[in-house]
Design an enzyme around this catalytic site. Structure first.
Site, PDB file in Angstrom:
ATOM      1  N   PHE A 117      31.555  31.163  33.737  1.00 52.81           N
ATOM      2  CA  PHE A 117      32.206  32.462  33.787  1.00 52.81           C
ATOM      3  C   PHE A 117      33.717  32.294  33.920  1.00 52.81           C
ATOM      4  CE2 PHE A 117      30.067  36.728  34.674  1.00 52.81           C
ATOM      5  CZ  PHE A 117      29.092  36.511  33.716  1.00 52.81           C
ATOM      6  N   GLN A 231      40.159  46.540  39.332  1.00 47.34           N
ATOM      7  CA  GLN A 231      39.929  45.629  38.209  1.00 47.34           C
ATOM      8  C   GLN A 231      39.543  46.378  36.938  1.00 47.34           C
ATOM      9  OE1 GLN A 231      36.420  42.648  37.884  1.00 47.34           O
ATOM     10  NE2 GLN A 231      38.223  41.400  38.336  1.00 47.34           N
ATOM     11  N   HIS A 233      37.888  45.554  33.483  1.00 46.48           N
ATOM     12  CA  HIS A 233      37.100  44.517  32.806  1.00 46.48           C
ATOM     13  C   HIS A 233      37.562  44.402  31.361  1.00 46.48           C
ATOM     14  CE1 HIS A 233      33.651  42.291  31.255  1.00 46.48           C
ATOM     15  NE2 HIS A 233      33.275  42.075  32.506  1.00 46.48           N
ATOM     16  N   LEU A 243      29.857  48.725  29.864  1.00 42.85           N
ATOM     17  CA  LEU A 243      30.184  47.313  30.065  1.00 42.85           C
ATOM     18  C   LEU A 243      29.484  46.427  29.044  1.00 42.85           C
ATOM     19  CD1 LEU A 243      31.416  45.045  31.862  1.00 42.85           C
ATOM     20  CD2 LEU A 243      29.270  45.087  33.153  1.00 42.85           C
ATOM     21  N   GLU A 246      30.540  39.822  30.667  1.00 43.31           N
ATOM     22  CA  GLU A 246      31.269  38.572  30.532  1.00 43.31           C
ATOM     23  C   GLU A 246      30.353  37.429  30.120  1.00 43.31           C
ATOM     24  OE1 GLU A 246      34.085  35.950  33.529  1.00 43.31           O
ATOM     25  OE2 GLU A 246      34.271  38.133  33.507  1.00 43.31           O
ATOM     26  N   ARG A 277      39.940  37.708  34.741  1.00 44.99           N
ATOM     27  CA  ARG A 277      39.807  39.012  34.088  1.00 44.99           C
ATOM     28  C   ARG A 277      41.123  39.755  33.962  1.00 44.99           C
ATOM     29  NH1 ARG A 277      34.103  41.223  36.738  1.00 44.99           N
ATOM     30  NH2 ARG A 277      32.732  39.952  35.427  1.00 44.99           N
ATOM     31  N   HIS A 341      36.455  48.830  36.190  1.00 41.64           N
ATOM     32  CA  HIS A 341      35.177  48.171  36.467  1.00 41.64           C
ATOM     33  C   HIS A 341      34.873  47.974  37.941  1.00 41.64           C
ATOM     34  CE1 HIS A 341      31.755  45.578  35.845  1.00 41.64           C
ATOM     35  NE2 HIS A 341      32.353  44.536  36.397  1.00 41.64           N
ATOM     36  N   ARG A 384      39.004  39.857  41.126  1.00 37.07           N
ATOM     37  CA  ARG A 384      37.692  39.238  41.394  1.00 37.07           C
ATOM     38  C   ARG A 384      37.261  38.380  40.217  1.00 37.07           C
ATOM     39  NH1 ARG A 384      32.648  40.310  39.866  1.00 37.07           N
ATOM     40  NH2 ARG A 384      32.981  42.469  39.153  1.00 37.07           N
TER      41      ARG A 384
END
Length: 571
Positions: A117, A231, A233, A243, A246, A277, A341, A384
């Site tokens: 990730f 955040q 995304h 969404l 990721e 991100r 997000h 994050r």
């Protein structure tokens, strides 16, 4: 006379953090109940797709590497003692979940499989295809059912209550099905009610993510921390905000601009699409702003992964792409853009979920705990890392539940006047009595969301944020008089929406206040009028307290640094 329920520990929220907290408190011998405004497996934890991080030593991985990359991802605003706890305890929690029944994907050797990730140099993200959160949620719900814990489904909390010593000692709530109020007394209350995504429009978050817990704690006197850190995304569908996990980039998908270039090479030449991100979202927005876009989007290209990988590991997002964009990921790229997000900020807690400081360095609320996205430990700081959110819920949900149970053992049952229920009952009655007119909750909510998305998104600047503050103040005034057409008490969704909007307006106000205060660019908070990170003046947390005059009172806390000194972030 009002109905009264009494427990040692009351958990508000039945997502992953809430159910993990309830289970931990129960295992410590406490009497526990869960109160939730939706059925537990409809909680927003369902939407977490990609996976959960852990550094397992038998893979040659080190918790220190996971911790450092989390610190770096946070743009050095995360508290490093909390991040160390997260990374050290991650492995045991992954194994515990597997033993409970979470069927993680396995590799060719039959061992737990991983994918990589963003913001991390190695693959340490364990996953269940692309619906990891849903798999974990159902297994934890099974554990709650097995323990026979009482669950008050479709109850809405209107306020917290305090005892004569000023401790949080329960909540007041009404049952949505009947409109009947009840007082829930508890020696400890854990708020695990999720994020505030619907403060923005569009958002990847479910309609139930309305910042209830943050506002409840804020109104009760607990501080909110780092609320400016919101955040965006990198991969969401235009308009709908849906969404696209990721996990796609973790499996090797590319980001392309209108010229067919993998543009991340210019912004993050080493990590490319798997930079943090905030870095990827800013890169996408710059491509869009500079005209290398396709109708306000860039492209996510999965074609080279092949149908087998897509069907095995990305099945859910491929179905979403077909349903909402009429695109087969194996056949053509999908248009995406940054979208709201996750909230890195939240109710200030320590590493055991307490919303008060046992060292008395900051003011809090005794008896109140928080966990999950509604809390700010601070793990995530300014940004994050993907797959750290699920880990946050289970590690710090467990710790909050265990600590709340131990705290409850030191207290007698709280003594609270049942007359407190009348105050909230009168508030609801006053809302129902308001005459209906042209203004509506939906109109106020949409204007709030679009304002926040326009002025407090990937890029921010002083004038825009001041405009947003004026708009939110005007919307709060309108909220005080807006009416609803349904005057009944049974499943009055208009009433629920009205109360939720009040919570969201509180959250919007604190986001703006924090963003105006922080005069630098760090993580997800990027100001075009303050382009650089300023560690000398702003390597600190912003605390926001509710005040009688309506504007948040601001205080500060230093970032706790254990072993990683701030350095320039390069991906």
């Amino acid at each position: 006379m009002s109905t009264v329920h009494t427990y040692d520990v009351l958990v508000v929220g039945a997502g992953l953090a809430g159910m993990r907290a309830a289970l931990a408190a129960y295992q410590q011998g406490a009497t526990v109940a869960i109160l939730t405004k939706v059925h537990p497996v409809r909680s927003h934890s369902n939407a977490a797709q990609g996976g959960i991080n852990a550094a397992l030593t038998d893979r040659g991985d080190k918790w220190e590497d996971h911790a450092f990359e989390t610190v770096k991802g946070s743009d050095y605003l995360g508290d490093q003692d909390a991040i160390e706890v997260l990374a050290k305890e991650a492995g045991d929690d992954i194994i515990a979940l597997e033993h409970m029944g979470v069927i993680f994907n396995r590799n060719e050797e039959g061992r737990l499989g991983t994918r990589r990730f963003g913001g991390q140099k190695r693959a340490r993200t364990f996953f269940v295809s692309d619906f990891t959160g849903q798999a974990m949620l159902h297994v934890l719900f099974e554990q709650i059912l097995q323990a026979k814990l009482p669950i008050y489904e479709e109850w809405f909390v209107t306020s917290t209550v305090k005892d004569d010593h000023g401790r949080c000692a329960g909540v007041i709530a009404f049952e949505i099905r009947t409109g009947n109020f009840a007082l829930f007394k508890a020696k400890a209350v854990i708020l695990a009610s999720g994020g505030l995504g619907r403060v923005y429009e569009p958002s990847t978050n479910a309609l139930i993510c309305t910042g209830d817990g943050m506002s409840l704690a804020y109104r009760a006197g607990a501080p909110l921390m780092d609320m400016e850190m919101v955040q965006y995304h990198p991969t969401t569908l235009k308009g709908k905000g849906l969404l696209i996990s990721e996990a796609a980039r973790g499996e090797g998908a590319y980001l392309l601009n209108s010229e067919g270039d993998r543009f991340m090479e210019r912004y993050a030449p080493n990590m490319m699409e798997l930079a943090s991100r905030d870095v990827v979202s800013r890169a996408e927005q710059l491509e869009i702003n500079e005209g290398r876009d396709i109708n306000g989007c860039v492209l996510l290209d999965c074609r080279h992964l092949g149908k087998t990988v897509i069907n095995d590991r990305l099945r859910q997002i491929n179905e979403e792409a077909k349903t909402f964009a009429n695109i087969d990921l194996a056949e053509e790229p999908i248009p995406i853009r940054p979208g709201m997000h996750y909230q890195m900020g939240g109710i200030k807690t320590d590493i055991d979920g307490r919303c008060w400081d046992i060292n008395k360095e900051w003011k809090g609320l005794l008896g109140l705990f928080a966990a999950g996205e509604t809390a700010c430990v601070s793990l995530h700081g300014g940004n994050r890392l993907g797959a750290n959110s699920l880990l946050d819920t289970v590690v710090f949900g467990r710790r909050a539940g265990a600590c709340a149970a131990e705290y409850a053992k030191t207290l007698n049952d709280p003594k609270i006047s049942e007359a407190l229920v009348d105050v909230d009952h009168d508030l609801v009655s006053s809302i129902l009595r308001r005459p209906s007119h042209d203004d509506t909750i939906a109109r106020i909510r949409l204007e709030m969301g679009q304002t926040m998305n326009r002025h407090l998104s990937v890029f921010r600047e002083e004038e825009g944020m001041r405009t947003a503050r004026q708009v939110i103040h005007a919307l709060k005034d309108r909220w005080l008089t807006v009416g609803i057409t349904d005057k009944g008490h049974v499943f009055n969704t208009g009433l629920v929406n009205t109360l939720e909007l009040g919570f969201m307006l509180d959250c919007a106000e604190t986001i703006i206040a924090g963003a105006l205060t922080r005069q630098e660019s760090r993580g997800a908070h990027f100001r075009t009028d303050y382009l650089n990170r300023d560690d000398e003046d702003w390597l600190r947390h912003i605390l926001l307290y509710h005040s009688a005059n309506g504007s948040p009172e601001i205080d500060y806390l230093p970032v706790r640094i254990t072993q990683w000194k701030p350095q320039t972030r390069v991906y």
